[in-house]
Design an enzyme around this catalytic site. Structure first.
Site, short mmCIF file in Angstrom:
data_model
loop_
_atom_site.label_atom_id
_atom_site.label_comp_id
_atom_site.label_asym_id
_atom_site.label_seq_id
_atom_site.Cartn_x
_atom_site.Cartn_y
_atom_site.Cartn_z
N GLU A 117 93.41 70.77 28.95
CA GLU A 117 94.73 70.14 28.85
C GLU A 117 95.39 70.35 27.50
OE1 GLU A 117 93.20 68.75 32.52
OE2 GLU A 117 92.24 68.79 30.55
N HIS B 212 89.64 57.26 35.72
CA HIS B 212 90.69 57.97 36.46
C HIS B 212 91.69 57.02 37.10
CE1 HIS B 212 87.30 60.77 36.18
NE2 HIS B 212 88.18 61.75 36.33
#
Length: 394
Positions: free
Chosen positions: A124, A193
């Site tokens: 990322e 998450h």
């Protein structure tokens, strides 16, 4: 009817036309000539005749409303903007050949190819940095995070590189980039998450933070975000992707956009204002429908944009209802609801409140994995109903 009835003539020669009403009668050949002449007139008159026929119809059903899932609305928005502006491109993990982890980018790679739809490695910070650099160089990247939980790997690029550069360059260097992907809790993916990043990114000046609820929000806001010259954090919700919503005729246009920074009243009411964003707007509307049967009319406000926040719309509603409840899936401390409470207290609407503002939030713990614990950690419709009744002292 008797045999003397003038309309019955048993001895008549039926091969000849009979005059029944005193008018002229025509042979079949003459009838055909008249029909041909009428058809010529019809064809000559063209549109006028067609419109006249339409006006003579007794009843026409209204066209069925077009329904579109949030996933397809996002896909359509990106497709239209990729087509409109060659500087726009999409990059992220599995966005190209796999059509996106959640199929939001379905079909775009086949249509626009490797240069516009770019698969990246699982890094990322790396691809967010590339996207920010591309924005500084004059392109308009859409940077997809498979989930915003992974954006923490790239938060230095989002905050320090994207959000602050325009200010630090005295307005000389814009960074037109969209960071998009699913935000907040999904189902059964546990603590790492399941976080809502609305408050995290809305805390930072230089960013615009958008959180759509339905398909019109998703399409219109994403198109506005892509066209904006500022970095925009676009927070979607995984559980909303497959939900269909009706699309107005206006929203099906390629020119349709929703202005960033403008909330929308989804349901009118006069007893209590309920403010929410993203998936929990649905919960609020469901709670409002239940309470309406008990005579309690809730005004449901869909924030749509977290930063800049449309405080004026919230204040207008609170001045009408005199009560306020905020609903969000994130943690309570320093959350979106907390900011709304502070802004209302500091502004003119505070004097209109008949009771303290109530916040409905996620529980102040890391998200558990077990289904029953997860359900108890997030706002449910019953929690919203309970809080509204508590606020109204019912």
């Amino acid at each position: 009817m008797t045999h003397s009835d003038p309309y019955i003539n048993r001895s008549a020669d039926w091969s000849k036309p009979t005059d029944l009403g005193g008018g002229s009668a025509f042979s079949p050949a003459e009838d055909r000539l008249k029909m041909a002449a009428s058809l010529k007139c019809f064809l000559r008159s063209g549109k006028n005749a067609v419109s006249a026929l339409r006006r003579r119809e007794f009843h026409r059903s209204a066209p069925a409303a077009v329904q579109m899932t949030v996933r397809d609305a996002l896909n359509q928005a990106m497709d239209e903007e990729l087509e409109r502006d060659e500087r726009v491109f999409l990059m992220g993990e599995e966005v190209a050949q796999y059509d996106g982890a959640y199929k939001v980018s379905r079909g775009l790679w086949k249509k626009y190819g490797d240069k516009r739809i770019i698969d990246t490695p699982i890094t990322e910070m790396g691809f967010a940095g590339i996207a920010v650099g591309a924005a500084m160089a004059g392109l308009r990247p859409i940077c997809e995070f498979m989930t915003f939980n992974f954006s923490m790997q790239a938060i230095d690029q989002v905050i320090n590189s994207a959000a602050k550069t325009y200010y630090m360059s005295a307005g000389l260097q814009p960074v037109p980039i969209v960071f998009r992907g699913p935000n907040g809790a999904s189902a059964g993916v546990a603590a790492q998450h399941s976080q809502c990043f609305a408050a995290w990114y809305a805390h930072c000046p230089g960013l615009k933070v958008v959180s759509p609820w339905n398909s019109e929000d998703a399409k219109g806001l994403l198109k506005s975000a892509i066209r904006d010259d500022n970095p925009v954090v676009f927070l979607e919700n995984e559980l909303m992707y497959g939900v269909p919503f009706e699309m107005s005729e206006e929203s099906q246009s390629k020119d349709f956009t929703v202005p960033i920074g403008k909330a929308k009243v989804e349901r009118q009411g006069n007893h209590v204002t309920v403010v929410s964003h993203s998936r929990y707007v649905s919960h609020c509307l469901d709670a409002a429908a239940v309470l309406a049967k008990e005579g309690i009319e809730c005004e449901v406000v869909n924030l749509r944009t977290i930063r800049p926040m449309d405080v004026e719309s919230i204040e207008t509603s609170v001045m009408k209802t005199n009560h306020l409840v905020t609903v969000e899936g994130g943690w309570p401390q320093f959350g979106v609801g907390a900011e709304i409470c502070a802004r209302i207290m500091e502004g003119p609407a505070f004097n209109y409140l008949d009771s303290p503002v109530t916040r409905v939030t996620g529980v102040d713990i890391p998200m558990p994995y077990a289904k029953i614990l997860e359900d108890h950690s997030l706002p449910q419709i019953k929690d919203i109903i309970f809080s509204i009744k508590k606020t109204l002292n019912v």
